[in-house]
Design a protein around this motif. Sequence first.
Motif, PDB file in Angstrom:
ATOM      1  N   GLN A  18       8.833  -3.853 -27.237  1.00 40.43           N
ATOM      2  CA  GLN A  18       7.482  -3.398 -26.863  1.00 40.43           C
ATOM      3  C   GLN A  18       7.055  -4.020 -25.535  1.00 40.43           C
ATOM      4  OE1 GLN A  18       5.357  -4.780 -30.284  1.00 40.43           O
ATOM      5  NE2 GLN A  18       5.787  -2.969 -31.515  1.00 40.43           N
ATOM      6  N   PHE A  19       7.349  -5.322 -25.374  1.00 38.93           N
ATOM      7  CA  PHE A  19       6.979  -6.023 -24.145  1.00 38.93           C
ATOM      8  C   PHE A  19       7.680  -5.399 -22.938  1.00 38.93           C
ATOM      9  CE2 PHE A  19       8.503  -9.283 -21.123  1.00 38.93           C
ATOM     10  CZ  PHE A  19       7.300  -9.529 -20.476  1.00 38.93           C
ATOM     11  N   HIS A  20       8.999  -5.181 -23.055  1.00 42.67           N
ATOM     12  CA  HIS A  20       9.743  -4.649 -21.905  1.00 42.67           C
ATOM     13  C   HIS A  20       9.317  -3.220 -21.572  1.00 42.67           C
ATOM     14  CE1 HIS A  20      12.110  -8.136 -21.106  1.00 42.67           C
ATOM     15  NE2 HIS A  20      12.581  -8.202 -22.352  1.00 42.67           N
ATOM     16  N   ARG A  21       8.999  -2.430 -22.595  1.00 39.14           N
ATOM     17  CA  ARG A  21       8.495  -1.070 -22.332  1.00 39.14           C
ATOM     18  C   ARG A  21       7.240  -1.122 -21.474  1.00 39.14           C
ATOM     19  NH1 ARG A  21       8.920   2.968 -27.491  1.00 39.14           N
ATOM     20  NH2 ARG A  21      11.159   2.812 -27.794  1.00 39.14           N
ATOM     21  N   ALA A  22       6.332  -2.061 -21.810  1.00 39.16           N
ATOM     22  CA  ALA A  22       5.072  -2.161 -21.062  1.00 39.16           C
ATOM     23  C   ALA A  22       5.290  -2.817 -19.702  1.00 39.16           C
ATOM     24  CB  ALA A  22       4.055  -2.958 -21.871  1.00 39.16           C
ATOM     25  N   ALA A  23       6.169  -3.835 -19.665  1.00 39.43           N
ATOM     26  CA  ALA A  23       6.356  -4.598 -18.423  1.00 39.43           C
ATOM     27  C   ALA A  23       6.890  -3.707 -17.289  1.00 39.43           C
ATOM     28  CB  ALA A  23       7.293  -5.783 -18.675  1.00 39.43           C
ATOM     29  N   ARG A  24       7.566  -2.611 -17.655  1.00 41.24           N
ATOM     30  CA  ARG A  24       8.050  -1.667 -16.624  1.00 41.24           C
ATOM     31  C   ARG A  24       6.902  -1.078 -15.808  1.00 41.24           C
ATOM     32  NH1 ARG A  24      11.024   1.277 -21.046  1.00 41.24           N
ATOM     33  NH2 ARG A  24      12.706  -0.168 -21.441  1.00 41.24           N
ATOM     34  N   PRO A 296      -1.878   0.842 -42.165  1.00 44.52           N
ATOM     35  CA  PRO A 296      -0.898  -0.096 -42.704  1.00 44.52           C
ATOM     36  C   PRO A 296      -1.457  -1.508 -42.531  1.00 44.52           C
ATOM     37  CG  PRO A 296      -0.122   0.805 -40.600  1.00 44.52           C
ATOM     38  CD  PRO A 296      -1.475   1.393 -40.864  1.00 44.52           C
ATOM     39  N   ALA A 297      -1.697  -2.208 -43.640  1.00 41.41           N
ATOM     40  CA  ALA A 297      -2.337  -3.538 -43.562  1.00 41.41           C
ATOM     41  C   ALA A 297      -1.576  -4.539 -44.422  1.00 41.41           C
ATOM     42  CB  ALA A 297      -3.801  -3.448 -43.986  1.00 41.41           C
ATOM     43  N   ALA A 298      -0.235  -4.385 -44.473  1.00 45.89           N
ATOM     44  CA  ALA A 298       0.567  -5.322 -45.274  1.00 45.89           C
ATOM     45  C   ALA A 298       1.428  -6.179 -44.336  1.00 45.89           C
ATOM     46  CB  ALA A 298       1.412  -4.561 -46.273  1.00 45.89           C
ATOM     47  N   LEU A 299       2.650  -5.733 -44.100  1.00 46.10           N
ATOM     48  CA  LEU A 299       3.564  -6.549 -43.295  1.00 46.10           C
ATOM     49  C   LEU A 299       4.198  -5.705 -42.192  1.00 46.10           C
ATOM     50  CD1 LEU A 299       5.248  -8.564 -46.186  1.00 46.10           C
ATOM     51  CD2 LEU A 299       3.610  -9.433 -44.518  1.00 46.10           C
ATOM     52  N   GLU A 300       5.053  -6.343 -41.381  1.00 50.81           N
ATOM     53  CA  GLU A 300       5.667  -5.617 -40.270  1.00 50.81           C
ATOM     54  C   GLU A 300       6.808  -4.714 -40.751  1.00 50.81           C
ATOM     55  OE1 GLU A 300       7.033  -9.938 -40.245  1.00 50.81           O
ATOM     56  OE2 GLU A 300       5.136  -8.925 -40.193  1.00 50.81           O
ATOM     57  N   GLY A 301       7.225  -3.804 -39.847  1.00 52.10           N
ATOM     58  CA  GLY A 301       8.395  -2.957 -40.091  1.00 52.10           C
ATOM     59  C   GLY A 301       8.257  -1.962 -41.231  1.00 52.10           C
ATOM     60  N   GLN A 302       7.073  -1.426 -41.472  1.00 55.37           N
ATOM     61  CA  GLN A 302       6.860  -0.494 -42.583  1.00 55.37           C
ATOM     62  C   GLN A 302       7.078   0.960 -42.171  1.00 55.37           C
ATOM     63  OE1 GLN A 302       6.130  -1.558 -45.859  1.00 55.37           O
ATOM     64  NE2 GLN A 302       6.808  -3.408 -44.828  1.00 55.37           N
ATOM     65  N   ILE A 303       6.600   1.336 -40.982  1.00 47.74           N
ATOM     66  CA  ILE A 303       6.806   2.716 -40.505  1.00 47.74           C
ATOM     67  C   ILE A 303       8.010   2.671 -39.568  1.00 47.74           C
ATOM     68  CG2 ILE A 303       5.767   4.714 -39.382  1.00 47.74           C
ATOM     69  CD1 ILE A 303       3.022   3.567 -40.094  1.00 47.74           C
ATOM     70  N   THR A 304       9.089   3.284 -40.028  1.00 44.50           N
ATOM     71  CA  THR A 304      10.366   3.202 -39.310  1.00 44.50           C
ATOM     72  C   THR A 304      10.842   4.614 -38.993  1.00 44.50           C
ATOM     73  OG1 THR A 304      11.697   3.388 -41.295  1.00 44.50           O
ATOM     74  CG2 THR A 304      10.947   1.169 -40.725  1.00 44.50           C
ATOM     75  N   VAL A 305      11.999   4.684 -38.368  1.00 43.03           N
ATOM     76  CA  VAL A 305      12.576   5.985 -38.044  1.00 43.03           C
ATOM     77  C   VAL A 305      12.896   6.767 -39.329  1.00 43.03           C
ATOM     78  CG1 VAL A 305      14.963   5.147 -37.882  1.00 43.03           C
ATOM     79  CG2 VAL A 305      14.203   7.038 -36.434  1.00 43.03           C
ATOM     80  N   GLU A 306      13.044   6.045 -40.430  1.00 41.60           N
ATOM     81  CA  GLU A 306      13.367   6.696 -41.706  1.00 41.60           C
ATOM     82  C   GLU A 306      12.196   7.513 -42.268  1.00 41.60           C
ATOM     83  OE1 GLU A 306      16.372   6.442 -42.776  1.00 41.60           O
ATOM     84  OE2 GLU A 306      16.973   4.864 -41.379  1.00 41.60           O
ATOM     85  N   THR A 325       7.839   0.362 -35.992  1.00 42.43           N
ATOM     86  CA  THR A 325       8.937   0.005 -35.090  1.00 42.43           C
ATOM     87  C   THR A 325       8.833   0.854 -33.817  1.00 42.43           C
ATOM     88  OG1 THR A 325      10.476   1.648 -35.935  1.00 42.43           O
ATOM     89  CG2 THR A 325      10.462  -0.502 -37.057  1.00 42.43           C
ATOM     90  N   PRO A 326       9.422   0.398 -32.705  1.00 41.57           N
ATOM     91  CA  PRO A 326       9.315   1.176 -31.458  1.00 41.57           C
ATOM     92  C   PRO A 326       9.861   2.596 -31.597  1.00 41.57           C
ATOM     93  CG  PRO A 326      10.044  -1.055 -30.983  1.00 41.57           C
ATOM     94  CD  PRO A 326      10.029  -0.925 -32.481  1.00 41.57           C
ATOM     95  N   GLU A 327      10.928   2.761 -32.345  1.00 39.43           N
ATOM     96  CA  GLU A 327      11.501   4.102 -32.507  1.00 39.43           C
ATOM     97  C   GLU A 327      10.551   4.997 -33.319  1.00 39.43           C
ATOM     98  OE1 GLU A 327      15.271   4.122 -34.410  1.00 39.43           O
ATOM     99  OE2 GLU A 327      16.101   5.590 -33.019  1.00 39.43           O
ATOM    100  N   ALA A 328       9.927   4.424 -34.338  1.00 38.17           N
ATOM    101  CA  ALA A 328       8.950   5.175 -35.127  1.00 38.17           C
ATOM    102  C   ALA A 328       7.745   5.534 -34.258  1.00 38.17           C
ATOM    103  CB  ALA A 328       8.513   4.364 -36.340  1.00 38.17           C
ATOM    104  N   ASP A 329       7.363   4.615 -33.369  1.00 38.88           N
ATOM    105  CA  ASP A 329       6.282   4.883 -32.405  1.00 38.88           C
ATOM    106  C   ASP A 329       6.578   6.159 -31.629  1.00 38.88           C
ATOM    107  OD1 ASP A 329       4.102   3.191 -32.270  1.00 38.88           O
ATOM    108  OD2 ASP A 329       5.077   1.698 -31.015  1.00 38.88           O
TER     109      ASP A 329
END
Length: 420
Positions: A18-24, A296-306, A325-329
């Motif tokens: 996420q950082f590198h995507r924005a830093a570009r 989503p208000a639980a933990l990380e990595g819940q909405i994924t490419v799956e 996740t970035p791919e799910a984004d």
Amino acid sequence: MAQPAITVSDPWEMALEQFHRAARHVPLKKGIREFLAYPKRELTVNFPVKMDDGSVRIFTGYRVHHSTVLGPTKGGIRYHPDVTLNEVRALAMWMTWKCAIAGLPYGGAKGGVVCDPKQLSAGELERLTRRYATEISVFMGPESDIPAPDVGTNPQVMAWIMDTYSMHRGYSVPAVVTGKPVSVGGSVGREEATGLGCALVAREAARAVGLPLEGARVAVQGFGNVGSVAALTLQRMGAVVVAVSDSRGGVYHPRGLDPEALLRHKRAAGTVADFPDATHVSSTDILEVPCDILVPAALEGQITVENADRVRARLVIEGANGPTTPEADDRLRQRGVLVVPDVVANSGGVIVSYFEWVQDLQAFFWTEEEVRQRLERLLVRSFRDVWRTAQERGVDLRTAALVRAIERVADALYTRGIYP
Ligand code: NAD
């Protein structure tokens, strides 16, 4: 710009991507991008705790400072069996961006202890907390690093940390930690600030996309501190809460559930999973129920490419840190689902933590009305700033938020200069 197709499951890889995507999108001087990607310092502690049965158990804990460019570091402490150093690193970096977006004079930090607080007695939890606080005291202080609650910790845990630190100093230092009970220098409105903030951000986002909040269907994954308050507040704003879940499962009703009754049920039964007169859903199915706003208000990595293609909401308001996740984004964006990123959506917590710290330092306390008004002002300003940046640069809201954050941190860094 086309984004690389990557699958990430590690929160630290996610945060870096996420950082590198924005830093570009930010012209950074040579070396600065690398500097901002590294955590400034990391502490791992292994420490003994006397258990109730007389045995001694060794626990592992962490405290990571990602950046001190904008000020002392700020970030929660998580007690969870799955805590890892990489998770704490990611959470610390997200705190840096979150504070910068809100305009708070803080850098980012995070801490965690690998433990299951539900399996510990109150005495064991207190001894673990006091020992962990002592172990990380080389990092902690009202002018250097100010912890707060996160998953598995609460105001009582913060009170023990404040008391432990104060005992070592020989006088009370309430500003060393935020999210404390009001009786020991906490701020009114802190406990509900993150969930309330989520609801306010959801309101702003709904307005921006022309979605009427009145009657909007809301699903909340994670009915804890953040999720329960977000659900209650959104309902009070006119939305209909159709589904909620916790770690043991969830419930769905197309005509709506009563969040107050759910909260009473959760307090009595320890879970919402068996709430009567509703359809049972698993804590992952809840992400796919028909709704307009998904929190989503639980933990990380819940909405994924799956599962991203099965998300039916129009808005995703990230109450949790790192739930997408970035791919799910990418998938969500392609399908026209607007994701309001964690660093904006859940920043109400750190904003009121900042208010608490300011009140403690001044020993002068505000009313709940003052806290709420100031919170709303800062949150609305942040959301609009990020929205405008996204429109101007033609990027998604997460990239826009991180662009603004990186610009602010980099600007302060250039002004301070590189020591020596
Ligand atoms: P909490 O411990 O009060 O609640 C977490 C909830 O999530 C619990 O109800 C738990 O049962 C549930 N849960 C855990 N795993 C789950 C799963 N797989 N599926 C469904 N539910 C699950 O914690 P919290 O303070 O509400 O924090 C929740 C999230 O919000 C975390 O990502 C945290 O980092 C983030 N956050 C919290 C604050 C704060 O002020 N508390 C501030 C900013 C961000």
